[in-house]
Design a protein around this motif. Structure first.
Motif, PDB file in Angstrom:
ATOM      1  N   VAL A 173       0.853  -1.190   0.000  1.00 54.87           N
ATOM      2  CA  VAL A 173       0.000   0.000   0.000  1.00 54.87           C
ATOM      3  C   VAL A 173       0.884   1.234   0.000  1.00 54.87           C
ATOM      4  CG1 VAL A 173      -1.664   1.357   1.330  1.00 54.87           C
ATOM      5  CG2 VAL A 173      -1.908  -1.114   1.223  1.00 54.87           C
ATOM      6  N   THR A 174       0.564   2.177  -0.861  1.00 56.73           N
ATOM      7  CA  THR A 174       1.154   3.507  -0.822  1.00 56.73           C
ATOM      8  C   THR A 174       0.007   4.458  -0.525  1.00 56.73           C
ATOM      9  OG1 THR A 174       2.871   2.934  -2.411  1.00 56.73           O
ATOM     10  CG2 THR A 174       2.406   5.275  -2.105  1.00 56.73           C
ATOM     11  N   ILE A 175       0.031   5.039   0.651  1.00 59.01           N
ATOM     12  CA  ILE A 175      -1.045   5.935   1.062  1.00 59.01           C
ATOM     13  C   ILE A 175      -0.857   7.279   0.362  1.00 59.01           C
ATOM     14  CG2 ILE A 175      -2.046   7.162   3.039  1.00 59.01           C
ATOM     15  CD1 ILE A 175      -1.277   4.721   4.735  1.00 59.01           C
ATOM     16  N   PRO A 176      -1.915   7.827  -0.220  1.00 63.85           N
ATOM     17  CA  PRO A 176      -1.787   9.099  -0.939  1.00 63.85           C
ATOM     18  C   PRO A 176      -1.498  10.269  -0.001  1.00 63.85           C
ATOM     19  CG  PRO A 176      -4.083   8.396  -0.877  1.00 63.85           C
ATOM     20  CD  PRO A 176      -3.283   7.293  -0.274  1.00 63.85           C
ATOM     21  N   ASN A 177      -0.894  11.309  -0.550  1.00 64.02           N
ATOM     22  CA  ASN A 177      -0.500  12.463   0.271  1.00 64.02           C
ATOM     23  C   ASN A 177      -1.664  13.349   0.676  1.00 64.02           C
ATOM     24  OD1 ASN A 177      -1.001  13.792  -2.107  1.00 64.02           O
ATOM     25  ND2 ASN A 177       1.112  14.396  -2.472  1.00 64.02           N
ATOM     26  N   THR A 178      -2.884  12.941   0.397  1.00 60.78           N
ATOM     27  CA  THR A 178      -4.062  13.671   0.879  1.00 60.78           C
ATOM     28  C   THR A 178      -4.493  13.178   2.262  1.00 60.78           C
ATOM     29  OG1 THR A 178      -5.501  12.108  -0.283  1.00 60.78           O
ATOM     30  CG2 THR A 178      -4.944  14.164  -1.437  1.00 60.78           C
ATOM     31  N   VAL A 179      -3.970  12.034   2.688  1.00 64.57           N
ATOM     32  CA  VAL A 179      -4.351  11.431   3.964  1.00 64.57           C
ATOM     33  C   VAL A 179      -3.581  12.069   5.112  1.00 64.57           C
ATOM     34  CG1 VAL A 179      -4.327   9.283   5.313  1.00 64.57           C
ATOM     35  CG2 VAL A 179      -5.025   9.246   2.919  1.00 64.57           C
ATOM     36  N   THR A 180      -4.295  12.413   6.185  1.00 62.56           N
ATOM     37  CA  THR A 180      -3.669  12.977   7.377  1.00 62.56           C
ATOM     38  C   THR A 180      -3.788  12.069   8.596  1.00 62.56           C
ATOM     39  OG1 THR A 180      -5.682  14.192   7.959  1.00 62.56           O
ATOM     40  CG2 THR A 180      -4.030  15.368   6.625  1.00 62.56           C
ATOM     41  N   THR A 181      -4.752  11.141   8.577  1.00 59.23           N
ATOM     42  CA  THR A 181      -5.012  10.302   9.749  1.00 59.23           C
ATOM     43  C   THR A 181      -5.237   8.848   9.335  1.00 59.23           C
ATOM     44  OG1 THR A 181      -6.092  12.150  10.855  1.00 59.23           O
ATOM     45  CG2 THR A 181      -6.537   9.970  11.747  1.00 59.23           C
ATOM     46  N   ILE A 182      -4.625   7.948  10.098  1.00 60.92           N
ATOM     47  CA  ILE A 182      -4.879   6.526   9.952  1.00 60.92           C
ATOM     48  C   ILE A 182      -5.562   6.082  11.231  1.00 60.92           C
ATOM     49  CG2 ILE A 182      -3.849   4.241   9.643  1.00 60.92           C
ATOM     50  CD1 ILE A 182      -1.543   5.649   8.139  1.00 60.92           C
ATOM     51  N   GLY A 183      -6.774   5.569  11.111  1.00 63.09           N
ATOM     52  CA  GLY A 183      -7.619   5.268  12.257  1.00 63.09           C
ATOM     53  C   GLY A 183      -7.274   3.983  12.996  1.00 63.09           C
ATOM     54  N   VAL A 184      -7.980   3.765  14.090  1.00 65.52           N
ATOM     55  CA  VAL A 184      -7.810   2.590  14.936  1.00 65.52           C
ATOM     56  C   VAL A 184      -8.039   1.321  14.105  1.00 65.52           C
ATOM     57  CG1 VAL A 184      -8.721   1.334  16.927  1.00 65.52           C
ATOM     58  CG2 VAL A 184      -8.521   3.829  17.008  1.00 65.52           C
ATOM     59  N   SER A 185      -7.099   0.408  14.163  1.00 69.07           N
ATOM     60  CA  SER A 185      -7.191  -0.884  13.467  1.00 69.07           C
ATOM     61  C   SER A 185      -7.478  -0.737  11.977  1.00 69.07           C
ATOM     62  CB  SER A 185      -8.259  -1.767  14.124  1.00 69.07           C
ATOM     63  OG  SER A 185      -7.945  -2.011  15.469  1.00 69.07           O
TER      64      SER A 185
END
Length: 78
Positions: free
Chosen positions: A26-38
């Motif tokens: 997975v490459t998370i896009p640069n628009t993401v600011t938060t990765i949630g619980v689990s």
């Protein structure tokens, strides 16, 4: 499913958002600011994840049960 997030504009990956044994990278896009619980809990074949500097919060257990995870890029912004 290496390009799981391609062409999707998202700002956070929510609680228990992804739970698939088919995901390996997975490459998370640069628009993401938060990765949630689990958020990726149970992605047992996930081996590689790249987190951009836009991410400032990685919540508890975000990668629990990701027992194949061997390469993770975490920016200093976290």
């Amino acid at each position: 499913m290496e390009n799981y997030f391609d062409n999707i504009t998202i700002t956070s990956i929510g609680t228990n958002a992804i739970n698939s044994p088919n995901i390996t990278k997975v490459t998370i896009p640069n628009t993401v600011t938060t990765i949630g619980v689990s958020a990726f809990s149970g992605c047992i074949n996930l081996t590689d994840i790249k987190i951009p500097s836009s991410v400032t919060t990685i919540s508890d257990h975000a990668f629990s049960d990701c027992r194949s995870l061997t390469n993770i890029t975490i920016p200093s912004s976290v």
